[in-house]
Design an enzyme around this catalytic site. Structure first.
Site: not given
Length: 460
Positions: A78, A84, A87, A318, A414
């Site tokens: 990219c 950015c 990522c 959850y 996560c």
């Protein structure tokens, strides 16, 4: 004795060896005994780094030059990967990303959970780790007098203008581009994320990965958006597959994307997608995993760890819109889901009806409040699945799990750090952490999803 001051100051250039990796993907090294987290650096590298922040016991820095590169380092495909903030691992070959993520998980269990012997399996990766996202939240801003939309530059509120992203499928790119171009043509004022002025804050796009249905959410500061009808007409004309256009009003001076006020402008209130042989309705505020192919791998791992035979009672804490609960309901006697967001519970019930599943019950509330009540009513779950937000499980819920004594807990996370913390608490309460399976739901970022299996050693 007066404590010694850090050996570096912001702006200093230093050379150091990188020996580890932090949870956010930054390299970790020591300069004169002082810990530095160096963004853009990789383990086994020697780098020249510019210090940007100094605290009492650690500092943060950025790579100025790689002096001895790691064999994992690769050229990011990219063109704006460095600017950015989306990522953080594009400079690592994909197989190397998977190895680093396994290391992050294993380090968390050794350091935080004090369980260095827990087996952490190799990360389940993707054959093609590009254009996998089904949701994007794009900030809108202004640059040199023109409306721009893309991602925030790393560590700032400056919007990096993007006309394409390698993580977004074509329909998503088309939707973002259509809103950006139409809003600019109509003169709709973009939002200034520093001064908190303007109208159009974000463009949120959701795509049904297998159905191709598209939802466009316009996040604004006021319901009185100029030229709103023309904007809606332009989106309808320019976005293939659009089925829903929604207005969301967010007046808060914060980084939270969606506000509390949502209004359907055109089309349906939901779009649909298919996952694991089931069909799901997705509303603007629904939690739905962003990488459907990898989510199917994740949920299959949950099913295997749950080891259901058809006679078990399962609780899904959850539960969100019911994805995990409904996947397990086909293999269990009954499933109970609890979720604090009323809209999500409404979606879960709708999804159960959509798939003809009658052995799943969903209730609104905090899991740490609802599970003790269910226990008092005689519910004795055999398996409990938890899939909490990044902050992990509420401590009262963990205490409830210790009292409930289910045979198995399947923990979906996560955040390896809070997963390790909570597994330590459960281990102290009589559970054994059998193993951890990381799954790469977020290629080219430092995020990694995990499924951990815990078995109760004190089952009555």
């Amino acid at each position: 004795m007066k404590p010694s001051s850090p050996p570096v100051e912001p702006g200093d250039l230093v050379e150091l060896d990188i020996t580890g990796i932090a949870h956010d993907g930054a390299g970790v090294g020591r300069y004169e005994g002082f810990t530095l987290f160096v963004s853009g650096a990789l383990p086994e590298e020697r780098v020249r780094a510019r210090v940007v922040e100094v605290a009492k016991t650690f500092g943060r820095a950025e790579v100025a030059k790689v002096l001895a590169p790691s064999s994992l380092r690769a050229a990011p495909p990219c063109p704006v990967a460095g600017a950015c903030g989306g990522c953080t691992l594009q400079h690592v070959a994909y197989e190397g990303q998977l190895a680093l993520k396994r290391r992050i998980v294993a380090d968390a269990f050794a350091r935080i959970a004090r369980l260095p012997d827990v087996p952490v399996r190799p990360v389940l990766g993707m054959d093609d780790p590009w254009r996998y996202r089904n949701k994007v939240q794009v900030p809108v801003g202004e640059e040199d007098g023109r409306l721009v939309a893309g991602f925030f530059a790393k560590g700032t509120h400056a919007v990096v203008d993007l006309n394409g992203c390698l993580l977004q499928p074509g329909p998503m790119e088309a939707a973002v581009r259509a809103v950006k171009e139409a809003a600019a043509e109509l003169g709709i004022p973009p939002y200034d994320h520093v001064r908190h002025e303007g109208v159009l804050r974000h463009v949120v796009v959701r795509v049904g990965f297998r159905t191709g249905e598209v939802m466009v959410i316009l996040v604004v500061t006021t319901p009185a958006v100029p030229h709103l009808d023309e904007l809606v007409a332009a989106v309808r004309a320019r976005v293939p597959g659009v089925r829903s256009i929604v207005l969301n009003v967010n007046r808060a001076k914060s980084s939270v994307v969606l506000g509390d006020q949502t209004r359907l402008l055109w089309g349906r209130e939901v779009i649909h997608d298919e996952l694991g042989g089931l069909r799901f309705a997705i509303s603007p505020r629904s939690f739905y995993q962003v990488n459907p192919p990898q989510t199917e791998l994740l949920y299959e791992q949950v099913r295997r760890y749950a080891a259901l035979t058809g006679t078990e009672t399962v609780v899904d804490a959850y539960c969100g819109v019911g994805t995990i609960a409904l996947v397990l309901a086909r293999h269990a006697k009954e499933v109970y889901g609890v979720e604090v967001v009323p809209e999500a519970v409404r979606d879960a019930r709708r999804n159960a009806a959509l798939n003809g599943i009658a052995n799943a019950r969903f209730e609104v509330g905090r899991a740490e409040d609802v599970l003790p009540r269910w226990r008092a009513e005689g519910l004795r779950p055999d398996v409990v699945v938890v899939d909490p937000p990044r902050k992990g499980c509420a401590r009262p819920l963990l205490d409830t799990l210790v009292r409930l004594k289910p045979a198995r807990v399947v923990y979906v996370s996560c955040n390896p750090a809070t997963l390790a913390r909570d597994c330590r608490i459960l281990a102290d309460g009589g559970f054994r952490v059998v193993e951890v399976q990381p799954v790469d739901l977020f290629p080219h970022t430092a995020h990694v999803e995990c499924v951990a299996l815990l078995e109760n050693e004190n089952v009555l």
